[in-house]
Design a protein around this motif. Sequence first.
Motif, mmCIF file in Angstrom:
data_model
loop_
_atom_site.group_PDB
_atom_site.id
_atom_site.type_symbol
_atom_site.label_atom_id
_atom_site.label_comp_id
_atom_site.label_asym_id
_atom_site.label_seq_id
_atom_site.Cartn_x
_atom_site.Cartn_y
_atom_site.Cartn_z
ATOM 1 N N VAL A 9 76.937 20.940 -42.133
ATOM 2 C CA VAL A 9 76.034 19.788 -42.133
ATOM 3 C C VAL A 9 76.682 18.639 -42.899
ATOM 4 O O VAL A 9 77.655 18.827 -43.624
ATOM 5 C CB VAL A 9 74.652 20.127 -42.744
ATOM 6 C CG1 VAL A 9 73.969 21.221 -41.957
ATOM 7 C CG2 VAL A 9 74.779 20.519 -44.197
ATOM 8 N N ALA A 10 76.120 17.458 -42.771
ATOM 9 C CA ALA A 10 76.636 16.286 -43.455
ATOM 10 C C ALA A 10 76.478 16.427 -44.966
ATOM 11 O O ALA A 10 75.510 17.026 -45.448
ATOM 12 C CB ALA A 10 75.900 15.043 -42.967
ATOM 13 N N LEU A 13 73.167 15.357 -46.520
ATOM 14 C CA LEU A 13 72.051 16.297 -46.422
ATOM 15 C C LEU A 13 72.089 17.288 -47.579
ATOM 16 O O LEU A 13 71.058 17.613 -48.171
ATOM 17 C CB LEU A 13 72.096 17.020 -45.081
ATOM 18 C CG LEU A 13 70.876 17.803 -44.680
ATOM 19 C CD1 LEU A 13 69.639 16.930 -44.696
ATOM 20 C CD2 LEU A 13 71.074 18.382 -43.295
ATOM 21 N N HIS A 16 70.883 15.428 -50.607
ATOM 22 C CA HIS A 16 69.427 15.282 -50.606
ATOM 23 C C HIS A 16 68.759 16.549 -51.145
ATOM 24 O O HIS A 16 67.798 16.477 -51.911
ATOM 25 C CB HIS A 16 68.934 14.979 -49.189
ATOM 26 C CG HIS A 16 67.461 14.847 -49.080
ATOM 27 N ND1 HIS A 16 66.773 13.755 -49.558
ATOM 28 C CD2 HIS A 16 66.526 15.686 -48.572
ATOM 29 C CE1 HIS A 16 65.488 13.916 -49.335
ATOM 30 N NE2 HIS A 16 65.308 15.091 -48.743
ATOM 31 N N THR A 43 61.283 19.949 -43.148
ATOM 32 C CA THR A 43 61.120 18.952 -42.088
ATOM 33 C C THR A 43 62.330 18.022 -42.049
ATOM 34 O O THR A 43 62.877 17.743 -40.976
ATOM 35 C CB THR A 43 59.833 18.135 -42.310
ATOM 36 O OG1 THR A 43 58.728 19.029 -42.311
ATOM 37 C CG2 THR A 43 59.635 17.099 -41.219
ATOM 38 N N VAL A 44 62.765 17.561 -43.221
ATOM 39 C CA VAL A 44 63.941 16.683 -43.291
ATOM 40 C C VAL A 44 65.188 17.420 -42.828
ATOM 41 O O VAL A 44 65.976 16.894 -42.028
ATOM 42 C CB VAL A 44 64.127 16.146 -44.732
ATOM 43 C CG1 VAL A 44 65.454 15.419 -44.873
ATOM 44 C CG2 VAL A 44 62.973 15.244 -45.113
ATOM 45 N N LEU A 45 65.394 18.651 -43.282
ATOM 46 C CA LEU A 45 66.564 19.431 -42.882
ATOM 47 C C LEU A 45 66.592 19.669 -41.378
ATOM 48 O O LEU A 45 67.623 19.487 -40.730
ATOM 49 C CB LEU A 45 66.589 20.774 -43.608
ATOM 50 C CG LEU A 45 66.916 20.753 -45.085
ATOM 51 C CD1 LEU A 45 66.768 22.153 -45.670
ATOM 52 C CD2 LEU A 45 68.296 20.215 -45.338
ATOM 53 N N ASP A 47 65.238 17.976 -39.019
ATOM 54 C CA ASP A 47 65.464 16.732 -38.281
ATOM 55 C C ASP A 47 66.907 16.264 -38.355
ATOM 56 O O ASP A 47 67.405 15.630 -37.425
ATOM 57 C CB ASP A 47 64.553 15.618 -38.805
ATOM 58 C CG ASP A 47 63.102 15.828 -38.433
ATOM 59 O OD1 ASP A 47 62.823 16.642 -37.524
ATOM 60 O OD2 ASP A 47 62.241 15.177 -39.058
ATOM 61 N N ARG A 48 67.597 16.545 -39.458
ATOM 62 C CA ARG A 48 68.927 15.985 -39.696
ATOM 63 C C ARG A 48 70.075 16.980 -39.609
ATOM 64 O O ARG A 48 71.221 16.617 -39.851
ATOM 65 C CB ARG A 48 68.961 15.336 -41.085
ATOM 66 C CG ARG A 48 68.002 14.196 -41.226
ATOM 67 C CD ARG A 48 68.125 13.587 -42.590
ATOM 68 N NE ARG A 48 67.110 12.575 -42.824
ATOM 69 C CZ ARG A 48 66.904 11.982 -43.980
ATOM 70 N NH1 ARG A 48 67.656 12.293 -45.015
ATOM 71 N NH2 ARG A 48 65.969 11.086 -44.108
ATOM 72 N N VAL A 49 69.809 18.211 -39.260
ATOM 73 C CA VAL A 49 70.858 19.228 -39.276
ATOM 74 C C VAL A 49 71.922 18.983 -38.200
ATOM 75 O O VAL A 49 73.069 19.395 -38.358
ATOM 76 C CB VAL A 49 70.248 20.647 -39.178
ATOM 77 C CG1 VAL A 49 69.711 20.917 -37.793
ATOM 78 C CG2 VAL A 49 71.241 21.685 -39.607
ATOM 79 N N GLY A 50 71.588 18.314 -37.114
ATOM 80 C CA GLY A 50 72.567 17.997 -36.066
ATOM 81 C C GLY A 50 73.174 19.250 -35.455
ATOM 82 O O GLY A 50 72.464 20.172 -35.063
#
Length: 92
Positions: A9-10, A13, A16, A43-45, A47-50
């Motif tokens: 992951v980025a 992330l 965060h 929820t954030v993870l 959405d942003r895990v890509g």
Amino acid sequence: MTVVVLIAVAEGLRGHLTRWMIEIAPGVFVGNPSARVRDRLWTVLADRVGDGHAIRIEPAANEQGWSARTAGRDRTHPVDYDGLMLFARPRR
């Protein structure tokens, strides 16, 4: 106690997540956030895990005492075998 594992992951992330949990090894976070914070972080993870992968282990009222969630590419996924939570890898 909650454990989150992030794979591919980025960096942002991971940064965060360090606001609420401690990174004990690269991509492995441990903490004891409230249920509200834990759900918001997930929820954030998710959405942003890509193209990466996230696994969350959290306390649960079952025989093992924990449950799991995954998000992102399916490197592994939880499977319930008569109340026993195991992780399976997809066939290639």
